[in-house]
Motif scaffolding. Sequence first.
Motif, PDB file in Angstrom:
ATOM      1  N   LYS A 110       0.815  -1.210   0.000  1.00  0.00           N
ATOM      2  CA  LYS A 110       0.000   0.000   0.000  1.00  0.00           C
ATOM      3  C   LYS A 110       0.851   1.264   0.000  1.00  0.00           C
ATOM      4  O   LYS A 110       0.355   2.347  -0.344  1.00  0.00           O
ATOM      5  CB  LYS A 110      -0.945  -0.016   1.195  1.00  0.00           C
ATOM      6  N   ASN A 111       2.114   1.166   0.362  1.00  0.00           N
ATOM      7  CA  ASN A 111       3.021   2.322   0.356  1.00  0.00           C
ATOM      8  C   ASN A 111       3.809   2.427  -0.952  1.00  0.00           C
ATOM      9  O   ASN A 111       4.768   3.192  -1.041  1.00  0.00           O
ATOM     10  CB  ASN A 111       4.001   2.225   1.531  1.00  0.00           C
ATOM     11  N   ASN A 112       3.393   1.643  -1.921  1.00  0.00           N
ATOM     12  CA  ASN A 112       3.996   1.655  -3.263  1.00  0.00           C
ATOM     13  C   ASN A 112       5.457   1.196  -3.226  1.00  0.00           C
ATOM     14  O   ASN A 112       6.290   1.690  -3.986  1.00  0.00           O
ATOM     15  CB  ASN A 112       3.883   3.039  -3.913  1.00  0.00           C
ATOM     16  N   LYS A 113       5.770   0.235  -2.367  1.00  0.00           N
ATOM     17  CA  LYS A 113       7.092  -0.379  -2.322  1.00  0.00           C
ATOM     18  C   LYS A 113       6.984  -1.786  -2.919  1.00  0.00           C
ATOM     19  O   LYS A 113       6.005  -2.500  -2.669  1.00  0.00           O
ATOM     20  CB  LYS A 113       7.619  -0.463  -0.885  1.00  0.00           C
ATOM     21  N   ILE A 114       7.993  -2.170  -3.673  1.00  0.00           N
ATOM     22  CA  ILE A 114       7.970  -3.468  -4.354  1.00  0.00           C
ATOM     23  C   ILE A 114       8.122  -4.586  -3.312  1.00  0.00           C
ATOM     24  O   ILE A 114       9.033  -4.553  -2.477  1.00  0.00           O
ATOM     25  CB  ILE A 114       9.090  -3.563  -5.393  1.00  0.00           C
ATOM     26  N   VAL A 115       7.194  -5.578  -3.364  1.00  0.00           N
ATOM     27  CA  VAL A 115       7.256  -6.707  -2.445  1.00  0.00           C
ATOM     28  C   VAL A 115       7.517  -8.021  -3.174  1.00  0.00           C
ATOM     29  O   VAL A 115       7.882  -9.010  -2.549  1.00  0.00           O
ATOM     30  CB  VAL A 115       5.952  -6.820  -1.624  1.00  0.00           C
ATOM     31  N   GLN A 123      -1.206   9.691 -10.746  1.00  0.00           N
ATOM     32  CA  GLN A 123      -2.559   9.972 -10.260  1.00  0.00           C
ATOM     33  C   GLN A 123      -3.420   8.712 -10.245  1.00  0.00           C
ATOM     34  O   GLN A 123      -4.267   8.534  -9.351  1.00  0.00           O
ATOM     35  CB  GLN A 123      -3.210  11.052 -11.140  1.00  0.00           C
ATOM     36  N   SER A 124      -3.234   7.821 -11.204  1.00  0.00           N
ATOM     37  CA  SER A 124      -4.004   6.574 -11.223  1.00  0.00           C
ATOM     38  C   SER A 124      -3.672   5.720 -10.010  1.00  0.00           C
ATOM     39  O   SER A 124      -4.556   5.133  -9.368  1.00  0.00           O
ATOM     40  CB  SER A 124      -3.708   5.798 -12.513  1.00  0.00           C
ATOM     41  N   ILE A 125      -2.360   5.648  -9.664  1.00  0.00           N
ATOM     42  CA  ILE A 125      -1.950   4.886  -8.479  1.00  0.00           C
ATOM     43  C   ILE A 125      -2.504   5.528  -7.210  1.00  0.00           C
ATOM     44  O   ILE A 125      -2.998   4.844  -6.306  1.00  0.00           O
ATOM     45  CB  ILE A 125      -0.416   4.792  -8.436  1.00  0.00           C
ATOM     46  N   LYS A 126      -2.440   6.852  -7.169  1.00  0.00           N
ATOM     47  CA  LYS A 126      -2.912   7.578  -5.993  1.00  0.00           C
ATOM     48  C   LYS A 126      -4.408   7.369  -5.765  1.00  0.00           C
ATOM     49  O   LYS A 126      -4.876   7.242  -4.628  1.00  0.00           O
ATOM     50  CB  LYS A 126      -2.602   9.064  -6.152  1.00  0.00           C
ATOM     51  N   LYS A 127      -5.176   7.303  -6.870  1.00  0.00           N
ATOM     52  CA  LYS A 127      -6.636   7.154  -6.774  1.00  0.00           C
ATOM     53  C   LYS A 127      -7.062   5.687  -6.828  1.00  0.00           C
ATOM     54  O   LYS A 127      -8.258   5.396  -6.881  1.00  0.00           O
ATOM     55  CB  LYS A 127      -7.310   7.921  -7.907  1.00  0.00           C
ATOM     56  N   CYS A 128      -6.091   4.766  -6.829  1.00  0.00           N
ATOM     57  CA  CYS A 128      -6.383   3.322  -6.875  1.00  0.00           C
ATOM     58  C   CYS A 128      -7.216   2.941  -8.092  1.00  0.00           C
ATOM     59  O   CYS A 128      -8.210   2.197  -8.005  1.00  0.00           O
ATOM     60  CB  CYS A 128      -7.094   2.873  -5.579  1.00  0.00           C
ATOM     61  N   PRO A 139      -5.081  -2.135  -9.235  1.00  0.00           N
ATOM     62  CA  PRO A 139      -5.109  -1.985  -7.763  1.00  0.00           C
ATOM     63  C   PRO A 139      -5.571  -3.292  -7.130  1.00  0.00           C
ATOM     64  O   PRO A 139      -6.445  -3.987  -7.664  1.00  0.00           O
ATOM     65  CB  PRO A 139      -6.113  -0.856  -7.548  1.00  0.00           C
ATOM     66  N   PHE A 140      -4.991  -3.641  -5.968  1.00  0.00           N
ATOM     67  CA  PHE A 140      -5.325  -4.903  -5.299  1.00  0.00           C
ATOM     68  C   PHE A 140      -5.909  -4.612  -3.917  1.00  0.00           C
ATOM     69  O   PHE A 140      -5.305  -3.896  -3.111  1.00  0.00           O
ATOM     70  CB  PHE A 140      -4.068  -5.763  -5.173  1.00  0.00           C
ATOM     71  N   SER A 141      -7.086  -5.137  -3.691  1.00  0.00           N
ATOM     72  CA  SER A 141      -7.749  -4.991  -2.383  1.00  0.00           C
ATOM     73  C   SER A 141      -7.990  -6.370  -1.804  1.00  0.00           C
ATOM     74  O   SER A 141      -8.315  -7.326  -2.520  1.00  0.00           O
ATOM     75  CB  SER A 141      -9.089  -4.247  -2.538  1.00  0.00           C
ATOM     76  N   TYR A 142      -7.851  -6.441  -0.486  1.00  0.00           N
ATOM     77  CA  TYR A 142      -8.115  -7.713   0.190  1.00  0.00           C
ATOM     78  C   TYR A 142      -8.957  -7.426   1.428  1.00  0.00           C
ATOM     79  O   TYR A 142      -8.598  -6.588   2.257  1.00  0.00           O
ATOM     80  CB  TYR A 142      -6.802  -8.397   0.585  1.00  0.00           C
ATOM     81  N   GLU A 192      -9.861  -3.785   1.937  1.00  0.00           N
ATOM     82  CA  GLU A 192      -8.828  -2.782   2.152  1.00  0.00           C
ATOM     83  C   GLU A 192      -7.813  -2.821   1.018  1.00  0.00           C
ATOM     84  O   GLU A 192      -7.460  -3.880   0.504  1.00  0.00           O
ATOM     85  CB  GLU A 192      -8.102  -3.043   3.482  1.00  0.00           C
ATOM     86  N   HIS A 193      -7.344  -1.611   0.629  1.00  0.00           N
ATOM     87  CA  HIS A 193      -6.339  -1.510  -0.425  1.00  0.00           C
ATOM     88  C   HIS A 193      -5.007  -2.041   0.083  1.00  0.00           C
ATOM     89  O   HIS A 193      -4.516  -1.619   1.129  1.00  0.00           O
ATOM     90  CB  HIS A 193      -6.185  -0.049  -0.866  1.00  0.00           C
ATOM     91  N   GLU A 194      -4.425  -2.986  -0.672  1.00  0.00           N
ATOM     92  CA  GLU A 194      -3.192  -3.625  -0.230  1.00  0.00           C
ATOM     93  C   GLU A 194      -2.008  -3.343  -1.155  1.00  0.00           C
ATOM     94  O   GLU A 194      -0.897  -3.770  -0.871  1.00  0.00           O
ATOM     95  CB  GLU A 194      -3.404  -5.142  -0.139  1.00  0.00           C
ATOM     96  N   GLY A 195      -2.244  -2.674  -2.283  1.00  0.00           N
ATOM     97  CA  GLY A 195      -1.142  -2.391  -3.192  1.00  0.00           C
ATOM     98  C   GLY A 195      -1.565  -2.537  -4.653  1.00  0.00           C
ATOM     99  O   GLY A 195      -2.759  -2.470  -4.993  1.00  0.00           O
ATOM    100  N   PHE A 196      -0.558  -2.755  -5.498  1.00  0.00           N
ATOM    101  CA  PHE A 196      -0.805  -2.860  -6.936  1.00  0.00           C
ATOM    102  C   PHE A 196      -0.080  -4.055  -7.535  1.00  0.00           C
ATOM    103  O   PHE A 196       0.949  -4.497  -7.027  1.00  0.00           O
ATOM    104  CB  PHE A 196      -0.320  -1.597  -7.666  1.00  0.00           C
ATOM    105  N   ILE A 197      -0.690  -4.563  -8.621  1.00  0.00           N
ATOM    106  CA  ILE A 197      -0.061  -5.606  -9.429  1.00  0.00           C
ATOM    107  C   ILE A 197       0.314  -4.978 -10.767  1.00  0.00           C
ATOM    108  O   ILE A 197      -0.538  -4.412 -11.453  1.00  0.00           O
ATOM    109  CB  ILE A 197      -0.994  -6.801  -9.661  1.00  0.00           C
TER     110      ILE A 197
END
Length: 817
Positions: free
Chosen positions: A289-294, A334-339, A365-368, A371-376
Motif C-alpha cells: 500500500k506504500n507503493n514499495k515493491i514486495v 494519479q491513477s496509483i494515488k486514486k487506486c 489496484p489490489f484490495s483484500y 482494504e487496499h493492499e497495493g498494486f499488481i
Amino acid sequence: MKLSNVKYFILVASVLLIIFAYRGIALNNSLKDGYEWQNSILELRALNEEIDRYMRNGVRYINYDKLNNAIRNFDANYTKLNEISGFKDIYLIYDDIKLIENLKKLFIKKTELVDTYIYLNASTLSFLLDCESLAKQDKDLKEYESLFLRMRSINFDSITPITALEDDVYIMMNKAYVLKDEIRAKHVSLLGRANFIVSALKILKEVSDKNINLNIATYLKQLSDNYAKNYDDIILTLQTYIIGAILSFLVLFGIIIFMFYKQKMLDKLNFMQKLAIDSNYDSILLTDKNNKIVYVNKTFEETNGYTLNEIIGKNPNILKSHLHKDSYYEELKQSIKKCLPWNSDEIVSRAKDGKFIHEKLKILPFSYDGEHEGFIGLKMDKTHETEIIRELESKNEQLKAQSSIDKLTGFGNYFSMNEILENDQDGIVISLGIKNYNNLRFFYQTKIINAMILAFANTLKLCVETSEINARLFRFQDDDFYLWYNGDNAIRDIGYIQDYFGFNEIEVEVDGERETLPGIRLVVGISLNTDTAQTNRLMQAMLANQQARQLNNDIYEYKENDEIELRYQKNQVVTQLIEYALENDTVIVECQGLFDIKKLQNGETPKANYYEVLVRIIDQNGKIHYPGEFLEIAQQTQLYTQITKKIIEHGFKLVERYPEYTFSINLSGIDMVDSSVREFLEEKLTACTDPTRVCFEILESEEIGDYDVINSFIKHIKEYGSKISIDDFGSGYSNYYRILELDIDTIKIDGSIIKKLPFDKNAQYLVETIVNFASKQNYKTVAEFVSNEEILEKVKEFNITYAQGFLLGKPSPVDKL
C-alpha cells in the motif's frame, strides 16, 4: 466431514475453477484474436487483389502513391496478423505457423516485383509518351501513331498482343530500311525505340506473371478457411469451459459457505499469484500500500536485470527511463494515488544495465477484505518488436527518399515535386526545356544525350547557385527540368539563366570523343503563384511551356482563364462527358439516308433504303452532342475505341431491326489497326444474320499510310459479303493508284467539293475526273452535302450514283426510319 477432506474438496474445486476459468478466458481471448485474424486476412486478400490489378493493366499512368500505400497496408496487416498469431492458443487452434512464414517470404518477393514494376512502368511510359510525341509532331512519322496507341492499350492478360506488336515492328523496320535516305533514319530510329518499348512490355509481362505465380491469394484463402473450419469447435469448447467454470464455482461456493465459520483468511500472496496466472503478461511486479515493491517473478528478473532481493522495498521509479513527457508520468502517478487501473500500450523502462526496455503495461489496484493492499504490475516485453518496427520505418524512409530523386542528375523528381504541391507550399513552378531538343536525339547516341543532359543540369545548378536564385531544382525526364521558385522576381532570374546558357557552351566527353553544344536556347513556362480550380502549378507550368513552343516564343507566363487553361478545361469537360455517356449507355446513333439519283430523276418521292450511321452523345441533362464537339478529343484519349465499339454495336442492331435497309458504319485508320476493334467486328459479323447489308466507310481524309494492313482488313471483311466505301475522297490525300489496290465498292466524294459544283470550274473538273475513274473501276459514287436544288441538279448532270444531304433527308432517330 473432516477438515482435511474439506480442504481437499476446496483444493479440487478451486483447481477446476481456475483451470476452466483460465482456459475459458484464454480461449475467449483467442476467439477475439480469431476475429482480428480473419479481418486482417480479408484485408490482405483485398490488398493483394488491388496490387495484382495494378500490375495487370499494362503501360498506363499509375497512382504510385496508392500502389505503395497498398504495399504498406499489406505489410501492416501482415504484422498485425503475426502479432495475433503469436499467442499460443491461436497456433494450437489454427496451426498456421508455416503458412504465416511462407506468406512473409512471398510478400517480400511481391514487394520486390512491385518495385521493379513501378520502375519499369514509369520508364516505359515516359519513353512511350516521347515516341508518341515524335510520331504526332513529325508528318513523316504519322503512320506510327497507331502503333504507339496499340502499345498504350496493351494489358498483361495475354502475351499474344505483345508478340503481335513485336512482329509488326519487325515488319515496319524492314520497310523503313528501303525508304529514302533523308527519312530512313527517322523511321529506323523511331522503330528502334518502338522495339525497345516492346521489349520493356515483355519484361513487364514477365514481372506481372511472376507476381500472379506467387499465388498469395491461395495462402490467404487457406488461412481464412482454417478459421471458418475451426470456429464452431472453438465455440463448443468455450461453452464447455464456461459450464465447467460455473459448476466448479457453485461447488466451491457451497463448500466455502459450509466452511465460512471454520476458515476466513486465505493467504494473500497465493491470491495475488492466482491473479498473475490469469493474465497473459510476462513480467509481474507487486507493491504494497506504500507503493514499495514486495515481489517480482523470474521473468521480471531476467528482463530487467534486478534480482528479487535487490529490488524488494524499492519504489518502482527505479525503473523510470524519463523518455516520456511529464504529463505521461503524472497520469500514471494519479491513477496509483486514486487506486484506478492504468494501461499503456508502450512504456519505456530502464533496466539495471541502463538499457531501455519497451513494454506493454497494465497496473491493477489490489484490495483484500475490503482494504487496499497495493498494486499488481503486469508487463509484456515489446523491445524486439519495437526495434524491428523502427528498422522497417527507417528503411521505408530511405526508400521514400530514393524514390524522390532523379537518378541521372540528383535533382528532385516528379514525386518530390508533387509532395510539395500536396503540402500546398508557397512558390511558383517554372518549366525549363531545351529548344529543338527533339532534333538532338536524331543526331546523337543516347549515352551522349544523357551526358549532355547531365552537363546541362550541372550548368543549371551552377547558374542558380552563382546567381543566388531562390529555387529548388527538379527533373522528370529528358530535358524536362523544373524550378520550385521562391524568389521575388521570376522574369529577372529567368533572364539570368537564359543569358548564362546563351554565353556558355556545353562540352561533354564520351568514350574519348568530345561533343560541344553551343549557346543553348531555353523554352520557359511560368505558373501562377497559386493553384486554380482546374490546374495545379505544375500543370500550369507544363501548359505554359507548351504554349511557348506553339507560339515559337522563348517564355510564356500562365494566366488564369487564358486560352490554354480554357482549352485544358474544355478537354476535361468533354472527357467527362464522354466517360458519362460510356458509363450510362448514352452513346446513341442517328441515321441519314443515301438516295438513288435515277429515282430522283424519274420524279419519284425521295425514299432511302441505304443509311449512314452517325454517332451522338446525350449528356446528363438530356442534351444531344454532335461529333464535332467530342470526337477529336476522344481520339486523343483512350475513349475513342470505346465509342467506335458502341457505334458498331448500334449499327449491327439496326441491321437486325430493319431487314429492308443497308447501313453504313464509319471506321478510321485507328480502328482498323486496333486488335480489339477487329476482334469485336469479327464477333459481330459472325453473329449477323445478313452481313451483306453492312457497309464500312473508311475515312480517306486521314491519309491512309499502311495500305497493306488496310487491304488485309478489307479482304477479311469482304469474305462476309460486306461492302467497303472510301469516305471524303478528293479531300487532299487521294491516291488513285493506291485506291486500285483496295477492293472497294463505293467512293464518297468529299462534301467540300460537292458544295462548289454550281459555281467552281475546278470542282466540276475534279468531280468529272473522280466519276470517270469510278465508272471505269465499276465503283458506285456518292455525293455528300447536297443541300439545295442547284447542287442536286449538278450532281445529276455528272451521273453520280447516290446523293446525301439536308435537301433530301436530315439525320433522324433510329425509331423514325
